[in-house]
Scaffold this motif. Structure first.
Motif, PDB file in Angstrom:
ATOM      1  N   VAL A  48     -21.664 -51.198 -51.526  1.00  0.00           N
ATOM      2  CA  VAL A  48     -21.383 -50.205 -50.484  1.00  0.00           C
ATOM      3  C   VAL A  48     -20.388 -49.158 -50.973  1.00  0.00           C
ATOM      4  O   VAL A  48     -20.534 -47.966 -50.680  1.00  0.00           O
ATOM      5  N   TRP A 148     -25.589 -44.806 -42.115  1.00  0.00           N
ATOM      6  CA  TRP A 148     -24.302 -45.286 -42.627  1.00  0.00           C
ATOM      7  C   TRP A 148     -23.110 -44.798 -41.807  1.00  0.00           C
ATOM      8  O   TRP A 148     -21.964 -45.031 -42.202  1.00  0.00           O
ATOM      9  N   LYS A 152     -23.776 -48.184 -38.984  1.00  0.00           N
ATOM     10  CA  LYS A 152     -22.672 -49.080 -39.357  1.00  0.00           C
ATOM     11  C   LYS A 152     -21.779 -49.355 -38.168  1.00  0.00           C
ATOM     12  O   LYS A 152     -21.336 -50.490 -37.939  1.00  0.00           O
ATOM     13  N   TYR A 153     -21.483 -48.337 -37.382  1.00  0.00           N
ATOM     14  CA  TYR A 153     -20.621 -48.489 -36.213  1.00  0.00           C
ATOM     15  C   TYR A 153     -21.217 -49.497 -35.230  1.00  0.00           C
ATOM     16  O   TYR A 153     -20.510 -50.367 -34.704  1.00  0.00           O
ATOM     17  N   SER A 156     -21.642 -53.341 -36.819  1.00  0.00           N
ATOM     18  CA  SER A 156     -20.388 -54.076 -37.022  1.00  0.00           C
ATOM     19  C   SER A 156     -19.597 -54.239 -35.730  1.00  0.00           C
ATOM     20  O   SER A 156     -18.516 -54.814 -35.730  1.00  0.00           O
ATOM     21  N   THR A 170     -18.158 -43.846 -43.876  1.00  0.00           N
ATOM     22  CA  THR A 170     -18.364 -44.835 -44.927  1.00  0.00           C
ATOM     23  C   THR A 170     -18.592 -44.140 -46.273  1.00  0.00           C
ATOM     24  O   THR A 170     -18.969 -42.962 -46.315  1.00  0.00           O
ATOM     25  N   MET A 282     -24.008 -53.922 -44.463  1.00  0.00           N
ATOM     26  CA  MET A 282     -22.991 -53.554 -43.477  1.00  0.00           C
ATOM     27  C   MET A 282     -22.348 -54.786 -42.850  1.00  0.00           C
ATOM     28  O   MET A 282     -21.122 -54.862 -42.704  1.00  0.00           O
ATOM     29  N   TYR A 286     -18.540 -55.100 -43.408  1.00  0.00           N
ATOM     30  CA  TYR A 286     -17.726 -54.676 -42.266  1.00  0.00           C
ATOM     31  C   TYR A 286     -17.682 -55.684 -41.126  1.00  0.00           C
ATOM     32  O   TYR A 286     -16.955 -55.484 -40.158  1.00  0.00           O
TER      33      TYR A 286
END
Length: 320
Positions: A48, A148, A152-153, A156, A170, A282, A286
């Motif tokens: 990542v 990403w 990702k938000y 995670s 990220t 991810m 994260y």
């Protein structure tokens, strides 16, 4: 293309079979202690933070040429729109439990936009594969930043303890934006070739290492079908059925099948592709529900072997 179902089915089987082989081998190594959980976490973080940003930067700098591609912006825009529409459809599917299920939205609305789509395109259009591959990389220009950042938000469960923008910013997202700016401002021409080649060399590790991490995580997942059945029906219903159906309808209504048949089928293939491998990275990097995400990924990729060629065949009949 005389037999779209057979051609795409074969390509899908080979593309997904390689992933399942790695899942089996890596899962076996995890269970035998050859690969440890700290090693998986370390490989995921390196992918990542280092390998993937290098790969994204070199692919964008190498593929994007605005001078010869005046329409280049349309495909990144399509990537953004498809990711947001898919995520929105996922939010509707989980509307009654959205606060507790928002981490499943990327599985419902986002896709493996490159490494599953490319071998399918090669099988279908060997004589036009260069054009198809260009569509893929331009589409990813817009799609990757959404995956990403927003992806990702959601996967995670939030942006962490800091400000929201830090949770969205990220390394892969940053690499994509920096690469686009580098090309559009002309800085690309000033980059020394040895530097670009060195970055490309580092980036070449991204795909095999990411696949190994995917296999190690999914191979050690204990799938409990009864407990995830409801989530699987909703995520796969959106990703593998509703999103490609709406995409096919949109492409048909706008007459793209007549004006640019290759682009039309490319968009249908993208919409029907399985969820992105990046969600596993991810979760590992994260945080997130690794067991649930991994279980849904295994089921989605297994189902995609049938649903992807089916959508290509259906689109072939619609466009005929």
């Amino acid at each position: 293309m005389t037999n779209p179902f057979a051609a795409v089915f074969t390509a899908s089987v080979f593309a997904i079979a390689s992933i399942f082989i790695v899942i089996f081998a890596a899962g076996l190594m995890v269970r035998r202690g050859v690969i440890t959980q700290p090693q998986i976490s370390g490989l995921s973080s390196a992918t990542v933070n280092i390998f993937l940003p290098c790969l994204i930067f070199t692919k964008v700098v190498g593929a994007l040429d605005p001078a010869s591609q005046p329409w280049w912006w349309a495909l990144p825009l399509a990537g953004i729109v498809m990711a947001l529409v898919g995520t929105g459809l996922g939010a509707i599917a989980f509307a009654d439990r959205l606060s507790s299920k928002k981490h499943l939205l990327p599985l419902a609305g986002m896709q493996n936009a490159g490494y599953l789509v490319l071998p399918v395109g090669l099988a279908l259009y060997p004589d036009r594969f260069d054009a198809f591959a260009l569509y893929v990389f331009l589409f990813i220009l817009g799609y990757n930043p959404v995956l990403w950042s927003l992806g990702k938000y959601l996967i995670s469960g939030g942006g962490g303890d800091g400000p929201l923008w830090k949770g969205l910013l990220t390394p892969p997202f940053t690499a994509n934006i920096v690469a686009i700016i580098t090309v559009l401002t002309g800085i690309k021409t000033l980059l020394p070739r040895p530097v670009v080649e060195a970055v490309a060399l580092i980036g070449s590790a991204a795909v095999p290492v990411a696949t190994l991490v995917l296999g190690a995580v999914l191979g050690s997942v204990a799938i409990r079908f009864r407990s995830i059945l409801g989530d699987a029906i909703r995520t796969m219903g959106v990703k593998l059925f509703l999103l490609p159906a709406l995409t096919a309808l949109f492409v048909h209504l706008f007459g793209l099948a007549t004006s640019n048949p290759l682009l039309a089928e490319f968009l249908v293939i993208e919409a029907a592709s399985a969820p992105p491998v990046g969600v596993v990275l991810m979760v590992r990097t994260y945080g997130g529900d690794e067991q649930l995400i991994g279980s849904l990924m295994v089921l989605s990729y297994a189902a995609c072997v049938l649903t992807l060629p089916a959508w290509i065949a259906i689109w072939g009949m619609i466009a005929a």
